[in-house]
Design a protein around this motif. Structure first.
Motif, PDB file in Angstrom:
ATOM      1  N   LEU A   1       0.834  -1.206   0.000  1.00  0.00           N
ATOM      2  CA  LEU A   1       0.000   0.000   0.000  1.00  0.00           C
ATOM      3  C   LEU A   1       0.869   1.258   0.000  1.00  0.00           C
ATOM      4  O   LEU A   1       0.549   2.239  -0.687  1.00  0.00           O
ATOM      5  N   ALA A   2       1.957   1.232   0.738  1.00  0.00           N
ATOM      6  CA  ALA A   2       2.865   2.386   0.752  1.00  0.00           C
ATOM      7  C   ALA A   2       3.455   2.618  -0.635  1.00  0.00           C
ATOM      8  O   ALA A   2       3.526   3.770  -1.102  1.00  0.00           O
ATOM      9  N   LEU A   3       3.874   1.542  -1.320  1.00  0.00           N
ATOM     10  CA  LEU A   3       4.435   1.683  -2.663  1.00  0.00           C
ATOM     11  C   LEU A   3       3.410   2.239  -3.635  1.00  0.00           C
ATOM     12  O   LEU A   3       3.715   3.117  -4.452  1.00  0.00           O
ATOM     13  N   ARG A   4       2.176   1.755  -3.545  1.00  0.00           N
ATOM     14  CA  ARG A   4       1.126   2.270  -4.434  1.00  0.00           C
ATOM     15  C   ARG A   4       0.888   3.750  -4.181  1.00  0.00           C
ATOM     16  O   ARG A   4       0.682   4.542  -5.095  1.00  0.00           O
ATOM     17  N   THR A   5       0.887   4.124  -2.892  1.00  0.00           N
ATOM     18  CA  THR A   5       0.670   5.532  -2.537  1.00  0.00           C
ATOM     19  C   THR A   5       1.784   6.408  -3.087  1.00  0.00           C
ATOM     20  O   THR A   5       1.538   7.490  -3.642  1.00  0.00           O
ATOM     21  N   PHE A   6       3.032   5.943  -2.956  1.00  0.00           N
ATOM     22  CA  PHE A   6       4.168   6.720  -3.463  1.00  0.00           C
ATOM     23  C   PHE A   6       4.176   6.786  -4.989  1.00  0.00           C
ATOM     24  O   PHE A   6       4.554   7.808  -5.581  1.00  0.00           O
ATOM     25  N   GLN A   7       3.758   5.704  -5.637  1.00  0.00           N
ATOM     26  CA  GLN A   7       3.672   5.718  -7.101  1.00  0.00           C
ATOM     27  C   GLN A   7       2.624   6.721  -7.572  1.00  0.00           C
ATOM     28  O   GLN A   7       2.836   7.458  -8.551  1.00  0.00           O
ATOM     29  N   ASP A   8       1.477   6.765  -6.882  1.00  0.00           N
ATOM     30  CA  ASP A   8       0.444   7.747  -7.220  1.00  0.00           C
ATOM     31  C   ASP A   8       0.944   9.169  -6.979  1.00  0.00           C
ATOM     32  O   ASP A   8       0.620  10.094  -7.732  1.00  0.00           O
ATOM     33  N   PHE A   9       1.729   9.330  -5.925  1.00  0.00           N
ATOM     34  CA  PHE A   9       2.296  10.648  -5.642  1.00  0.00           C
ATOM     35  C   PHE A   9       3.183  11.096  -6.804  1.00  0.00           C
ATOM     36  O   PHE A   9       3.099  12.246  -7.259  1.00  0.00           O
ATOM     37  N   GLU A  10       4.029  10.203  -7.296  1.00  0.00           N
ATOM     38  CA  GLU A  10       4.949  10.565  -8.381  1.00  0.00           C
ATOM     39  C   GLU A  10       4.176  10.936  -9.641  1.00  0.00           C
ATOM     40  O   GLU A  10       4.565  11.858 -10.366  1.00  0.00           O
ATOM     41  N   LYS A  11       3.073  10.229  -9.901  1.00  0.00           N
ATOM     42  CA  LYS A  11       2.271  10.555 -11.086  1.00  0.00           C
ATOM     43  C   LYS A  11       1.619  11.924 -10.943  1.00  0.00           C
ATOM     44  O   LYS A  11       1.529  12.684 -11.909  1.00  0.00           O
ATOM     45  N   ARG A  12       1.153  12.226  -9.754  1.00  0.00           N
ATOM     46  CA  ARG A  12       0.418  13.469  -9.559  1.00  0.00           C
ATOM     47  C   ARG A  12       1.344  14.674  -9.380  1.00  0.00           C
ATOM     48  O   ARG A  12       1.004  15.797  -9.778  1.00  0.00           O
ATOM     49  N   PHE A  13       2.518  14.453  -8.764  1.00  0.00           N
ATOM     50  CA  PHE A  13       3.454  15.541  -8.506  1.00  0.00           C
ATOM     51  C   PHE A  13       4.832  15.186  -9.081  1.00  0.00           C
ATOM     52  O   PHE A  13       5.797  15.030  -8.324  1.00  0.00           O
ATOM     53  N   PRO A  14       4.955  15.062 -10.384  1.00  0.00           N
ATOM     54  CA  PRO A  14       6.222  14.606 -10.977  1.00  0.00           C
ATOM     55  C   PRO A  14       7.366  15.602 -10.808  1.00  0.00           C
ATOM     56  O   PRO A  14       8.532  15.222 -10.884  1.00  0.00           O
ATOM     57  N   GLU A  15       7.060  16.882 -10.586  1.00  0.00           N
ATOM     58  CA  GLU A  15       8.101  17.894 -10.456  1.00  0.00           C
ATOM     59  C   GLU A  15       8.396  18.252  -9.007  1.00  0.00           C
ATOM     60  O   GLU A  15       9.140  19.189  -8.732  1.00  0.00           O
ATOM     61  N   ASP A  16       7.841  17.520  -8.061  1.00  0.00           N
ATOM     62  CA  ASP A  16       8.052  17.826  -6.644  1.00  0.00           C
ATOM     63  C   ASP A  16       9.511  17.614  -6.266  1.00  0.00           C
ATOM     64  O   ASP A  16      10.165  16.668  -6.722  1.00  0.00           O
ATOM     65  N   THR A  17      10.053  18.494  -5.452  1.00  0.00           N
ATOM     66  CA  THR A  17      11.435  18.351  -4.977  1.00  0.00           C
ATOM     67  C   THR A  17      11.504  18.187  -3.461  1.00  0.00           C
ATOM     68  O   THR A  17      12.566  17.900  -2.926  1.00  0.00           O
ATOM     69  N   THR A  18      10.395  18.366  -2.792  1.00  0.00           N
ATOM     70  CA  THR A  18      10.384  18.295  -1.324  1.00  0.00           C
ATOM     71  C   THR A  18      10.319  16.855  -0.824  1.00  0.00           C
ATOM     72  O   THR A  18      11.054  16.461   0.079  1.00  0.00           O
ATOM     73  N   TYR A  19       9.407  16.068  -1.426  1.00  0.00           N
ATOM     74  CA  TYR A  19       9.154  14.727  -0.911  1.00  0.00           C
ATOM     75  C   TYR A  19       9.673  13.609  -1.815  1.00  0.00           C
ATOM     76  O   TYR A  19       9.913  12.496  -1.333  1.00  0.00           O
ATOM     77  N   LEU A  20       9.841  13.857  -3.103  1.00  0.00           N
ATOM     78  CA  LEU A  20      10.230  12.788  -4.022  1.00  0.00           C
ATOM     79  C   LEU A  20      11.575  12.143  -3.682  1.00  0.00           C
ATOM     80  O   LEU A  20      11.708  10.915  -3.791  1.00  0.00           O
ATOM     81  N   PRO A  21      12.605  12.900  -3.272  1.00  0.00           N
ATOM     82  CA  PRO A  21      13.860  12.218  -2.915  1.00  0.00           C
ATOM     83  C   PRO A  21      13.676  11.175  -1.801  1.00  0.00           C
ATOM     84  O   PRO A  21      14.185  10.060  -1.884  1.00  0.00           O
ATOM     85  N   GLU A  22      12.929  11.545  -0.775  1.00  0.00           N
ATOM     86  CA  GLU A  22      12.683  10.591   0.316  1.00  0.00           C
ATOM     87  C   GLU A  22      11.801   9.438  -0.155  1.00  0.00           C
ATOM     88  O   GLU A  22      11.979   8.289   0.274  1.00  0.00           O
ATOM     89  N   ILE A  23      10.845   9.734  -1.045  1.00  0.00           N
ATOM     90  CA  ILE A  23       9.973   8.683  -1.583  1.00  0.00           C
ATOM     91  C   ILE A  23      10.793   7.680  -2.379  1.00  0.00           C
ATOM     92  O   ILE A  23      10.626   6.455  -2.239  1.00  0.00           O
ATOM     93  N   TYR A  24      11.712   8.152  -3.217  1.00  0.00           N
ATOM     94  CA  TYR A  24      12.574   7.236  -3.978  1.00  0.00           C
ATOM     95  C   TYR A  24      13.418   6.383  -3.026  1.00  0.00           C
ATOM     96  O   TYR A  24      13.586   5.180  -3.218  1.00  0.00           O
ATOM     97  N   TYR A  25      13.944   7.019  -2.005  1.00  0.00           N
ATOM     98  CA  TYR A  25      14.823   6.318  -1.052  1.00  0.00           C
ATOM     99  C   TYR A  25      14.031   5.236  -0.299  1.00  0.00           C
ATOM    100  O   TYR A  25      14.464   4.077  -0.218  1.00  0.00           O
ATOM    101  N   ILE A  26      12.878   5.608   0.267  1.00  0.00           N
ATOM    102  CA  ILE A  26      12.064   4.641   1.019  1.00  0.00           C
ATOM    103  C   ILE A  26      11.570   3.531   0.096  1.00  0.00           C
ATOM    104  O   ILE A  26      11.574   2.344   0.464  1.00  0.00           O
ATOM    105  N   SER A  27      11.128   3.898  -1.119  1.00  0.00           N
ATOM    106  CA  SER A  27      10.634   2.890  -2.060  1.00  0.00           C
ATOM    107  C   SER A  27      11.743   1.917  -2.450  1.00  0.00           C
ATOM    108  O   SER A  27      11.504   0.712  -2.612  1.00  0.00           O
ATOM    109  N   TYR A  28      12.963   2.439  -2.601  1.00  0.00           N
ATOM    110  CA  TYR A  28      14.110   1.564  -2.904  1.00  0.00           C
ATOM    111  C   TYR A  28      14.294   0.524  -1.796  1.00  0.00           C
ATOM    112  O   TYR A  28      14.469  -0.670  -2.065  1.00  0.00           O
ATOM    113  N   LEU A  29      14.254   0.956  -0.543  1.00  0.00           N
ATOM    114  CA  LEU A  29      14.416   0.027   0.583  1.00  0.00           C
ATOM    115  C   LEU A  29      13.304  -1.019   0.600  1.00  0.00           C
ATOM    116  O   LEU A  29      13.555  -2.209   0.838  1.00  0.00           O
ATOM    117  N   MET A  30      12.073  -0.594   0.331  1.00  0.00           N
ATOM    118  CA  MET A  30      10.957  -1.548   0.344  1.00  0.00           C
ATOM    119  C   MET A  30      11.079  -2.560  -0.788  1.00  0.00           C
ATOM    120  O   MET A  30      10.797  -3.755  -0.601  1.00  0.00           O
TER     121      MET A  30
END
Length: 936
Positions: free
Chosen positions: A625-654
């Motif tokens: 569920l966390a991965l799906r949520t982060f994937q939806d975040f990337e689709k909706r906010f592809p240019e975000d710089t605040t949260y995307l680095p941490e999202i990539y990092y956490i998603s990599y670990l998962m």
């Protein structure tokens, strides 16, 4: 003359008979006289009080048919109702023991060729044949009084001193086992049950043994093992109420052990035994939980008929809950949900079936990821179930997680809804707002009418009170509304029902919520705000569903890039903001019409989406569920710089944790290419990152412990090196703020106040929810008040002692001068022990057993307490020093020295005045010196 002589002869014979019936003479007449007097006088009265106490306990016991029934309808809560009767029973038994016990041996000893029966008779310790049953009656009264230590001691006394009466000893052993497992001494209790089973026991005790052992097994949730014993109990009992109870419980046990067909048949058999109406109804309801699929039509008809019966108004929650179960068994989810909601709404007592409906509904929503709907279910259920409920831990955990998640999902839902309304054509938006204004005006009129009714009722009450003010009369209590005990009046069902009817007559049916007087509180964007306004397909996902995927996807809404590409000037209608829900400005004030407002709304959604994903991972442990949520975040906010680095990092670990190396490599590449300068990229750039991460989890605790020790030893260089190592190699360590805090304290030692402030502010801003967060905030507050940390190294006296140690020593010396030696004062014996090495319950039992065995009439008060930090078992009621010496001189546990049986046990003597001085602090060495000086 002849008549006078007859009277004298008769009186003489009577005096001879009475004198021969002394307890100090063991004759046939004495034994039978005391047995007759004991049985038909004292024991009979004691038995009457005992039976009356049991009846009170049964009447005070409230069954919870939604969970496993207890084998015996008694518990510690209902025991308080019977305390008076049980105490009277115990008093009668003690009187019988004191006045009718015959312990002297017969004058005539058995000859060498005497039979075994004669030798056995002479060897017994008690010669009143009724006295064993008197002791057993006392033990049972102590048990139902919830005084399990005393009950166990009495049973142990019976087993030792009435060993020639095997049926009596077998029954005492069963009651001893029950006393043990009531105190959770399961090992000792099971040993007794095993021994009885191996050695055999009186067949008349089959039912008592079977029910007791079944109860013992059920206490440990060994349901499958308890089944055969409860079946034996069912066959052996002749009481109608017990047969009904055991049958219902057997059905529940088969349901729990995965035998729905057997459970169905047993639940079906319960109403045929003509039980109380509530049990019969609950049997039919529990039957629905194990109903065969595809066969529920007739059962639903019966339940609907029951729901229309006015006699079942107090059972509607149970009936609708059963209907929900049947609909679920037929896969009719919508009707099942409607039935569960009716069960919740129609509940009159916040009872177990309302809780069960809430948990079932909450579980359905939770499993289907409808978390906004699940949250209120678990929040309500948490307050309705007790700590002993088997689902308590799950319900509390889910309620806790949903409390964290709910604000973020509501933010997404609200902001998506606001954007949707702002994007509507002006005509549609005006129509929607007009409808809301109409509803608000209607609600305001209704509120005014209700307020007027309340004012009129209040005025009428004041007038009535004025008319009777001068009359001093006792308050009239309606029949059935007075409490018969000392319980809170809200525990009286009649009182509650009267209040409920009075409330509904004045206010109608209202939900339990804040501001309940207002039927529409103007929550324009609640989950049901758009019901009936437009077809759900025209609404964005978040407005119609709280599923995280839909809520984050937000089809038809502006994305982060679209916000930046919109025309510079987005304008909305002109309006005047208002807090009045009957005005247009109330609904328009929060709508994001301008570009800045829309940007702020999107930022709120982005933050809530990120936090939701983190909660899914860290609190729920749901990586998918966390991965799906982060994937939806990337689709909706592809240019975000605040949260995307941490999202990539956490998603990599998962992904790595799930073994999806290809997906993990893709995420790593995205992070390194898009955000190369971030901390997260620096971590993943290291090819040995995962090895470093494993090393961090393995090393961080020991590294912090050694760093803290260096700090205590004033090894500043080592502290700085370790803190720098953690900052470089373990920037994601959960102990990072602790290392920062040690660095801050080292800065204070070095006199660098600015460095201290920098580190404290870092902790407060980046780790506000850790234990150090509030501490850091407090220190920042001190700084802002003008206070500054002062450099310190510690201060020592010439003797090598610190000032603190010196002050402590002075305080102890002062305390020693206050001790007084008063041998005539009441004294207290304290047995000091360490809970890590000595079982306090076992120690308590041994002391109670010693007291009961050696001081049958005298009653010593036992309690587990603390003197300073020392755990002690206190023995009170000693009149003076000589009295406590006499007690200690014979103290033993089953012939064993107390300090040999319990290594490390401390025997301490206190007078009342000295004990009062030691409540807060117990300097043992100082007090022992006083005892050795004054107590020989």
């Amino acid at each position: 003359m002849k008549a006078q002589f007859s009277h004298i002869l008769l009186l003489s014979l009577l005096l001879v008979a009475v004198s021969s019936c002394s307890t100090q003479k063991n004759t046939w007449m004495a034994r039978n006289y005391h047995a007759l007097t004991t049985h038909y006088n004292i024991k009979f009265n004691g038995r009457e009080s005992y039976e009356a106490g049991l009846k009170q306990m049964e009447l005070g016991h409230k069954e919870d048919y939604s969970s496993l029934l207890p084998v015996f309808p008694y518990n510690e809560q209902s025991a308080s109702r019977a305390t008076g009767n049980m105490n009277r029973c115990i008093e009668k038994c003690e009187k019988a023991i004191k006045t009718h016990s015959i312990r002297v041996k017969p004058e005539k000893q058995p000859e060498r060729n005497a039979s075994e029966k004669e030798k056995l008779f002479y060897s017994q310790e008690e010669f009143n044949p009724v006295m064993g049953r008197v002791f057993l009656l006392m033990a049972k009264a102590q048990f139902y009084k919830a005084d399990y230590l005393s009950a166990g001691s009495t049973c142990s006394y019976i087993i030792r001193h009435f060993s020639t009466d095997k049926p009596l000893c077998d029954e005492a052993k069963i009651w001893l086992a029950r006393s043990y497992y009531e105190q959770e001494w399961y090992y000792d209790a099971e040993n007794i049950f095993y021994a009885l089973n191996d050695q055999g026991f009186d067949p008349a005790l089959n039912a008592l043994y079977a029910t007791s052992y079944a109860d013992f097994l059920l206490r440990q949730e060994r349901i499958a093992q308890a089944l055969p014993y409860l079946e034996i109990a069912l066959k052996n009992t002749r009481k109608k109420q017990e047969k009904q109870r055991y049958l219902f419980l057997l059905a529940q046990m088969h349901q729990e052990t995965g035998s729905p067909a057997k459970a169905y048949e047993l639940f079906k058999a319960v109403p045929r035994k003509n039980p109380p109406y509530e049990m019969a109804l609950n049997a039919r309801i529990r039957q629905t939980e194990v109903y065969p699929q595809g066969n529920s039509r007739s059962a639903l008809k019966k339940l609907k008929r029951l729901s229309r019966n006015p006699n079942n108004q107090n059972y509607l929650d149970a009936i609708y809950y059963a209907m929900g179960n049947l609909y679920f068994s037929e896969n009719d989810t919508l009707k099942a949900i409607d039935s569960y909601n009716l069960a919740i709404a129609q509940s009159t007592s916040n009872g177990p079936y309302k809780a069960q409906a809430l948990m079932t509904l909450g579980d359905y929503y939770y499993r289907n990821e409808l978390f906004l709907e699940a949250a209120p279910c678990y929040q309500q259920a948490k307050g309705l179930i007790g700590k002993e409920h088997k689902e308590t831990e799950l319900v509390e955990e889910r309620a806790r997680v949903l409390d964290l998640l709910q604000p973020h999902l509501e933010t997404i839902h609200l902001q998506d809804s606001l954007q949707w309304v702002a994007d509507l054509p002006d005509e549609e938006r005006d129509k929607l707002i007009e409808e809301r204004i109409t509803q608000a005006k209607k609600a305001a009129r209704q509120e005014a009418r209700l307020r007027g009714q309340e004012d009129a009722l209040s005025a009428n009450r004041e007038l009535t009170q004025a008319n009777v003010r001068e009359e001093e009369t006792a308050p009239t209590v309606l029949p059935g509304m007075q409490n018969t005990d000392d319980s809170w009046y809200f525990y009286n069902p009649a009182t509650l029902e009267t209040g409920r009817r009075e409330f509904q007559r004045n206010w109608g049916r209202r939900r339990l919520e804040d501001n309940w007087r207002i039927s529409n509180k103007g929550d324009f964007f609640s989950q049901n705000a758009f019901a009936g306004i437009a077809d759900e397909t025209t609404l964005p996902g978040a407005a119609t569903d709280s599923l995280p995927g839909d809520a984050l996807r937000g089809e038809g809404l502006l994305s982060d890039t679209e916000v930046g590409s919109t025309e510079d000037e987005r304008t909305g209608p002109e309006f005047e903001a208002s807090d009045d829900p009957t005005q247009e400005g109330y609904y328009l004030k929060d709508l994001p019409f301008t570009r800045e407002q829309l940007q702020a709304s999107m930022e709120l959604i982005a933050e809530a989406s990120f936090m939701s994903g983190m909660i899914f991972r860290e609190q729920m442990g749901n990586n998918d569920l966390a991965l799906r949520t982060f994937q939806d975040f990337e689709k909706r906010f592809p240019e975000d710089t605040t949260y995307l680095p941490e999202i990539y990092y956490i998603s990599y670990l998962m992904q790595m944790q799930s073994g999806h190396e290809q997906e993990a490599d893709s995420l790593r590449s995205s992070l390194l290419s898009r955000f190369p300068q971030t901390q997260q990229a620096g971590l993943l750039e290291n090819p040995h990152f995962l090895d470093k991460l494993k090393e961090m989890y393995r090393m961080q605790d020991s590294l912090y412990a050694s760093t803290y020790q260096h700090y205590l030893n004033d090894a500043s260089d080592s502290v700085k090196l370790n803190c720098a190592y953690v900052e470089t190699n373990y920037p994601k360590s959960e102990l990072r703020p602790h290392f920062w805090f040690l660095s801050a304290l080292e800065a204070v030692k070095a006199g660098d106040a600015e460095e201290f402030l920098r580190l404290i502010r870092l902790i407060a801003s980046e780790y506000p929810n850790t234990p150090l967060g509030p501490v850091s905030q407090q220190m920042i507050g001190y700084w802002e008040e003008g206070r500054r940390p002062v450099s310190f190294k510690g201060f020592f006296l010439d003797s090598g002692m610190t000032i603190e140690d010196s002050l402590a020593m002075a305080r102890l010396d002062s305390l020693a001068t206050k001790f007084s030696y008063r041998p005539e004062e009441p004294h207290i014996l304290a047995l000091g022990y360490s809970p890590d090495s000595i079982n306090e319950n076992r120690l308590l039992f041994d002391v109670a057993l010693y007291n009961f065995t050696n001081f049958l009439i005298r009653d010593y008060e036992l309690s587990l307490e603390k003197i300073g930090t020392q755990d002690v078992l206190m023995v009170r009621s000693f009149e003076n020093q000589e009295d406590i010496y006499r007690y200690i001189s014979t103290l033993s546990f089953q012939g064993e020295d107390p300090q040999e049986k319990y290594p490390g046990l401390k025997i301490l003597i206190f007078s009342e005045s000295n004990l009062e001085l030691l409540k807060e602090e117990f300097p043992e060495e100082v007090y022992r010196h006083f005892v050795e000086t004054h107590y020989p």
